[in-house]
Design an enzyme around this catalytic site. Structure first.
Site, PDB file in Angstrom:
ATOM      1  N   SER A  80      61.669  69.533  75.508  1.00  0.00           N
ATOM      2  CA  SER A  80      60.411  70.286  75.428  1.00  0.00           C
ATOM      3  C   SER A  80      59.808  70.231  74.037  1.00  0.00           C
ATOM      4  O   SER A  80      58.721  70.748  73.808  1.00  0.00           O
ATOM      5  CB  SER A  80      60.644  71.748  75.838  1.00  0.00           C
ATOM      6  OG  SER A  80      61.634  72.326  75.005  1.00  0.00           O
TER       7      SER A  80
ATOM      8  N   HIS B 124      20.944  87.765  94.603  1.00  0.00           N
ATOM      9  CA  HIS B 124      20.933  86.660  95.581  1.00  0.00           C
ATOM     10  C   HIS B 124      20.142  85.462  95.061  1.00  0.00           C
ATOM     11  O   HIS B 124      19.607  84.687  95.846  1.00  0.00           O
ATOM     12  CB  HIS B 124      20.350  87.103  96.931  1.00  0.00           C
ATOM     13  CG  HIS B 124      20.887  88.405  97.429  1.00  0.00           C
ATOM     14  ND1 HIS B 124      21.955  88.497  98.294  1.00  0.00           N
ATOM     15  CD2 HIS B 124      20.518  89.688  97.150  1.00  0.00           C
ATOM     16  CE1 HIS B 124      22.215  89.773  98.543  1.00  0.00           C
ATOM     17  NE2 HIS B 124      21.357  90.518  97.849  1.00  0.00           N
TER      18      HIS B 124
ATOM     19  N   LYS C 240      16.150  62.119  81.004  1.00  0.00           N
ATOM     20  CA  LYS C 240      17.068  63.241  81.200  1.00  0.00           C
ATOM     21  C   LYS C 240      17.565  63.877  79.903  1.00  0.00           C
ATOM     22  O   LYS C 240      17.808  63.202  78.914  1.00  0.00           O
ATOM     23  CB  LYS C 240      18.295  62.782  82.011  1.00  0.00           C
ATOM     24  CG  LYS C 240      18.026  62.521  83.467  1.00  0.00           C
ATOM     25  CD  LYS C 240      17.584  63.737  84.245  1.00  0.00           C
ATOM     26  CE  LYS C 240      18.700  64.741  84.451  1.00  0.00           C
ATOM     27  NZ  LYS C 240      19.719  64.268  85.410  1.00  0.00           N
TER      28      LYS C 240
ATOM     29  N   GLU D 230      27.811  72.925  81.180  1.00  0.00           N
ATOM     30  CA  GLU D 230      28.505  72.535  82.417  1.00  0.00           C
ATOM     31  C   GLU D 230      30.016  72.456  82.193  1.00  0.00           C
ATOM     32  O   GLU D 230      30.805  72.885  83.036  1.00  0.00           O
ATOM     33  CB  GLU D 230      27.992  71.177  82.908  1.00  0.00           C
ATOM     34  CG  GLU D 230      26.557  71.215  83.405  1.00  0.00           C
ATOM     35  CD  GLU D 230      26.005  69.801  83.564  1.00  0.00           C
ATOM     36  OE1 GLU D 230      26.382  69.134  84.533  1.00  0.00           O
ATOM     37  OE2 GLU D 230      25.218  69.372  82.699  1.00  0.00           O
TER      38      GLU D 230
ATOM     39  N   GLN E 107      60.849  77.193  80.911  1.00  0.00           N
ATOM     40  CA  GLN E 107      60.338  76.275  79.878  1.00  0.00           C
ATOM     41  C   GLN E 107      58.941  75.764  80.229  1.00  0.00           C
ATOM     42  O   GLN E 107      58.176  75.374  79.355  1.00  0.00           O
ATOM     43  CB  GLN E 107      61.323  75.107  79.742  1.00  0.00           C
ATOM     44  CG  GLN E 107      60.934  74.080  78.717  1.00  0.00           C
ATOM     45  CD  GLN E 107      62.081  73.121  78.461  1.00  0.00           C
ATOM     46  OE1 GLN E 107      63.121  73.515  77.945  1.00  0.00           O
ATOM     47  NE2 GLN E 107      61.924  71.871  78.843  1.00  0.00           N
TER      48      GLN E 107
END
Ligand code: ARG
Length: 470
Positions: free
Chosen positions: A28, A160, A293, A300, A332
């Protein structure tokens, strides 16, 4: 016996080292090396305690502390060689210490990696909370600043995702400041429960040696508000408990969800359909195909990264749910989820705050949307209530007025008094005044409401509160 075998956990009982596959599978250190600073601090406190109870001579303690400090300096300079054959961060540091200082072989007296790793993790979580709180505060400041710079700008509030009633942009932004405040409070509760010292629990059953647990707890800041040491009360619980990590990841997941919702509002607002904000070019990207664009990728991704953080929480819960008492090696697996949670949430906070500082409110579009008279239909119903009409009836009457306006293709506020009275005689000459947006917001001054004065009061409150925070 080789020097190495005096430190590795396999010494004595085993013949030979682990299989290559087993060693690679179980190491680890490739990720838990991040606990090194806390591991060393914990070891120094433990060594001091061992000296107090007579296990370490003064010179041995001094050598150990100096050795550990030397290792810390090497790690900081990137000069420490982490070795997978020593499995984890704890064994790496102890093995190197013992190589440098013979007394290092006494350091693990009365200690197991089970209580050691629980200690390191608790200390690490405490620090992570302090760091994240600071990042959350910075985002709150960015939100409050944006709100204050646009204090007079109105926009529709939505339910909504349909236009509902008018609010101030500041009110909308301060909603997120409130959510973040609760996240900070939850982190505070999590801190209190993480701030309990497990060292002295041994592998699971403590120790026969007269360890001074209170001394270690004090050394490492595991104390309550009154300075009293906080010790775990059950050694089996102490080595198997990861509640504090789950709780931390839970609080972080909720924080990530709040950030995701904020990001979603920003994505919507940056669209041509809403056009409520302009995000600076430096926080947006272009399309590889469509030259026109300008995409809100950062927002995002802030939304998307919440998925990882939620996943980490679920992974931890799943990891724990079938474990028998007490320590099991499965534990772990908690570290990467915990580390990734902190890394992801910190990175998100640290990009959203500057992005908001490079975002402007496009007031004309907000105001144009807010001037939709439909937003004041409820105000018209409350006008009738003030004239004595039961609300249910008022709701019905205004519904009929809206239907009439729709049928005629006339904006609601362009209907004449005669039109209104044709629906219900309760309408008087003062009815059209309901459609004054300025007054409509001035009237909404209940505590917690979106009214001009109340929002000003809340802004001032946040300004003061945040200026007093680190
Ligand atoms: N690397 C281990 C962990 O993270 C440390 C404890 C190992 N204990 C043991 N008995 N194998 O959980």
């Amino acid at each position: 016996m080789s020097k190495k075998s005096t430190v590795v956990a396999r010494s004595g009982r085993f013949q030979g080292g682990p299989a290559v596959e087993a060693a690679g599978f179980s190491e680890s250190v490739s990720f838990d090396w991040r606990l090194w600073e806390h591991d060393i601090r914990g070891s120094i406190a433990h060594a001091r305690m061992l000296h107090r109870i007579g296990v370490l001579a003064k010179a041995e303690l001094r050598a150990i502390v100096r050795g550990l400090e030397g290792i810390a300096a090497d790690i900081l300079r990137g000069r420490f060689r982490w070795r997978a054959e020593f499995e984890d961060v704890h064994m790496n540091i102890e093995a190197e210490l013992t190589r440098r200082v013979p007394a290092g072989a006494k350091l693990h007296t009365g200690r197991s990696r089970n209580d050691q790793v629980a200690l390191d993790m608790r200390m690490w979580v405490r620090d992570a909370i302090i760091v994240l709180n600071r990042d959350v505060r910075d985002l709150q400041r960015a939100l409050v600043d944006l709100a204050a710079h646009n204090a007079g700008v109105r926009l529709p509030g939505y339910t909504h995702l349909q236009r509902a009633q008018p609010v101030l942009v500041a009110h909308h932004l301060l909603a997120y400041v409130e959510m973040l405040e609760r996240d900070i409070q939850r982190f505070g509760g999590c801190y209190v429960r993480a701030n309990v010292c497990p060292l002295g629990s041994g592998a699971l059953a403590g120790s026969t040696l007269p360890l001074d647990r209170e001394f270690v707890a004090r050394q490492l800041g595991f104390v309550d508000a009154a300075g009293r040491p906080k010790l775990t009360r059950n050694s089996m619980d102490a080595v198997s408990d990861r509640d504090f990590a789950v709780e931390f990841c839970g609080v972080a997941a909720l924080l990530a969800v709040h950030l995701s919702r904020l990001a979603e509002d920003l994505v919507l607002w940056a669209s041509a359909e809403f056009d409520f904000i302009r995000i600076a070019d430096s926080y947006t990207t272009g399309s590889s195909l469509m030259p026109q664009k300008k995409n809100p990728d950062i927002a995002e991704l802030a939304r998307g990264k919440s998925g990882r953080v939620i996943g980490n929480l679920v992974a931890l819960l799943t990891l724990l749910k079938g474990l028998p008492m007490s320590y099991n090696r499965d534990l772990q697996e908690d570290k990467e989820r915990l580390f990734d949670t902190v890394d992801t949430v910190a990175a998100t906070l640290r990009v959203l705050a500057p992005m908001l500082r490079h975002t402007t409110i496009h007031a004309p579009a907000c105001e144009a949307a807010a001037s939709d008279p439909h937003l004041l239909a409820t105000d018209l119903a409350e006008y009738l209530v003030r004239k004595g009409m039961p609300f249910r009836r008022a709701h019905h009457v205004v519904g009929a007025v809206v239907a009439l306006a729709d049928r005629r293709g006339t904006p609601l506020d362009q209907l004449t008094l005669k039109d209104l009275q044709a629906v219900d005689r309760t309408f008087r000459a003062d009815a059209p005044a309901v459609f004054n947006l300025q007054q409509a917001l001035a009237r909404r001054n209940l505590p917690g409401g979106p009214g001009t004065n109340e929002v000003r009061r809340q802004l001032a409150r946040w300004r003061k509160l945040l200026s007093a925070q680190p």
